[in-house]
Scaffold this active site. Structure first.
Site, short mmCIF file in Angstrom:
data_model
loop_
_atom_site.label_atom_id
_atom_site.label_comp_id
_atom_site.label_asym_id
_atom_site.label_seq_id
_atom_site.Cartn_x
_atom_site.Cartn_y
_atom_site.Cartn_z
N GLU A 123 105.18 80.09 104.09
CA GLU A 123 105.68 78.87 103.47
C GLU A 123 104.84 77.65 103.86
OE1 GLU A 123 108.73 78.63 101.23
OE2 GLU A 123 107.26 77.06 100.91
N VAL A 126 101.66 76.15 101.72
CA VAL A 126 101.72 75.32 100.51
C VAL A 126 102.67 74.14 100.72
CG1 VAL A 126 102.16 75.30 98.02
CG2 VAL A 126 101.27 77.37 99.10
N GLY A 128 103.05 71.95 103.14
CA GLY A 128 103.59 71.69 104.48
C GLY A 128 105.08 71.95 104.59
N GLY A 180 95.02 64.56 111.85
CA GLY A 180 95.23 66.01 111.80
C GLY A 180 95.66 66.51 110.43
N LYS A 198 96.27 76.44 97.09
CA LYS A 198 97.74 76.35 97.08
C LYS A 198 98.29 76.68 95.70
CE LYS A 198 97.87 73.09 100.92
NZ LYS A 198 97.64 71.69 101.31
N GLY A 296 100.15 67.69 108.68
CA GLY A 296 100.49 67.13 109.99
C GLY A 296 101.21 68.15 110.85
N1 HSE Z 1 94.42 69.77 104.71
C1 HSE Z 1 95.71 70.07 104.22
C2 HSE Z 1 96.24 68.87 103.47
C3 HSE Z 1 96.62 70.44 105.34
O1 HSE Z 1 95.70 67.79 103.67
O2 HSE Z 1 97.18 69.01 102.69
C4 HSE Z 1 97.96 70.96 104.90
O3 HSE Z 1 97.84 72.12 104.12
#
Ligand code: HSE
Length: 420
Positions: A123, A126, A128, A180, A198, A296
């Site tokens: 999960e 896709v 977060g 991050g 995704k 994050g």
């Molecule tokens: N690099 C990705 C983003 C991290 O910025 O959405 C989360 O999948």
């Protein structure tokens, strides 16, 4: 496995999310799960956890009979693939957040998990913290999905939000890295690959479509020009990187990741910073909007924790739509209303368009609005030219059939005397 059976986790990776999981599990006693060992690449790095927790030998995790779940949170997709497939072969279930690895190997990973009778949950890969995969899999099981579209990459949304507020591109990207959100190779974010990976995963759970990410029409945010931003401001629009999968009347699915102009009445308009937002349209439910942090440490950890918990209840994705053999497949047989900007007229072939409805110039930049077939767009050299920016207009998709019925004719610019 019964619920509340003690989970002994073998964790791969102690980065942004890995360390987050370590911290969160210590504070989640309701989930009877603890990390037995963490496999890392660089043993000399200073880490805020007991040294005996760490190893660089991944066999210590995969072949430890007490470890009953592998949580894979490393950055390297090639290594992640090795870890996950080795774990399956050793009969171990896996929770992963590695969207690149999953998108590139999904058919094989589905096959392997069935062969070895293990669970594979992802999960966190896709959007977060947004529980979109499980919803597509379970809730939207029978209601017919029409459209899924949204902001699925936090970093690019963060960068676009900050640029909208006046920050320059490199400073905004730097912030996304520091916080991050960005991939360690941020090209994956800004060139739209992460969003495409995704979308590839969503296509499998929404429609049972197995597709390599490379088959999805894609452009990231690197080509966006300041003139595009000025146009958006003037018209009260926002530019967002949108991943979209729309079922056409043919039953096939139009899928793309492209910058889009979003109007102020769309829910996506207010999705800012690292937030993600996905709109799901179905035959019965009409429209639903999923909103939450897409990147994050803790938002991503929340999805991993939820997968760990789901695993303790013996949850597995059933890939219902794949099993049902629905005949959905991707198609490029559709048209898009686009806004294109480029340095000089010779860069873009106007004859690729079905119609060009508007054009204008500013010093050093040309702009046109038109309708183009996805097939032609994908094949056009200029679409792959670094200096050309393509933004989907709010009108979006036109189906092939609709176009034929309306008998839209090619509109020539010759009469207007434009030197194309
Ligand atoms: N690099 C990705 C983003 C991290 O910025 O959405 C989360 O999948």
């Amino acid at each position: 496995m019964q619920h509340n059976t003690e989970l002994n986790i073998g964790l791969f990776g102690f980065g942004v999310v890995g360390e987050g999981i370590y911290q969160v599990l210590k504070g989640t006693p309701s989930l009877q799960a603890s990390i037995k060992k963490v496999c890392i690449k660089h043993p000399d790095k200073k880490r805020d956890a007991p040294a005996e927790l760490f190893t660089t030998n991944y066999d210590e995790l995969i072949h430890d009979p007490e470890i009953n779940l592998i949580v894979e949170l490393i950055d390297d997709a090639v290594e992640a693939y090795k870890i996950v497939t080795t774990a399956f072969r050793a009969g171990k279930s896996v929770v992963s957040a590695n969207k690149k690895m999953i998108a590139e190997h999904l058919p094989e990973l589905i096959e392997l998990q069935h062969q070895h009778n293990v669970s594979f949950l992802y999960e966190a890969a896709v959007c977060g913290s947004i529980p979109i995969i499980r919803n597509l899999e379970e809730y939207f099981d029978n209601d017919l999905l029409q459209n899924i579209y949204g902001i699925v990459n936090g970093s690019t949304n963060y960068i676009l939000t900050k640029m909208d507020a006046g920050l320059n591109y490199s400073a905004a990207l730097q912030e996304a890295k520091q916080k991050g959100f960005a991939e360690s190779n941020p090209a994956l974010d800004v060139e739209g690959w992460d969003a495409t990976n995704k979308l590839t995963i969503l296509l499998a759970h929404a429609h049972g479509i197995k597709t390599p990410p490379s088959a999805v029409l894609r452009q990231g945010i690197t080509r966006l020009h300041e003139g595009d931003a000025a146009y958006a401001k003037e018209k009260g629009l926002k530019i967002k990187l949108v991943a979209q999968a729309s079922k056409l009347s043919s039953g096939k699915v139009a899928a793309f990741v492209l910058p889009q102009f979003v109007t102020s009445d769309s829910q996506l308009f207010t999705v800012s910073n690292e937030y993600n937002g996905v709109i799901v349209e179905t035959k019965l439910a009409d429209k639903q909007f999923f909103y939450g942090k897409g990147a994050g440490r803790y938002p991503t950890s929340s999805a991993v924790i939820s997968d760990i918990s789901a695993f303790s209840y013996e949850y597995r994705y059933e890939y219902k739509k794949l099993k049902r053999n629905e005949t959905a497949a991707l198609t490029y047989a559709f048209y898009l209303h686009v806004f294109v900007s480029f340095p000089e007229w010779a860069t873009v072939n106007k004859w690729d368009f079905e119609e060009v409805t508007e054009y204008h110039s500013t010093p050093g930049r040309q702009y046109l609005k038109g309708l183009i077939s996805a097939e032609k767009l994908r094949a056009a050299d200029w679409f792959h030219n670094e200096s050309v920016s393509v933004i989907v207009q709010p009108e979006g998709i036109v189906e092939k059939e609709a176009l034929v019925h309306k008998s839209i004719k090619k509109v020539s610019l010759q009469l207007a005397g434009v030197g194309l």
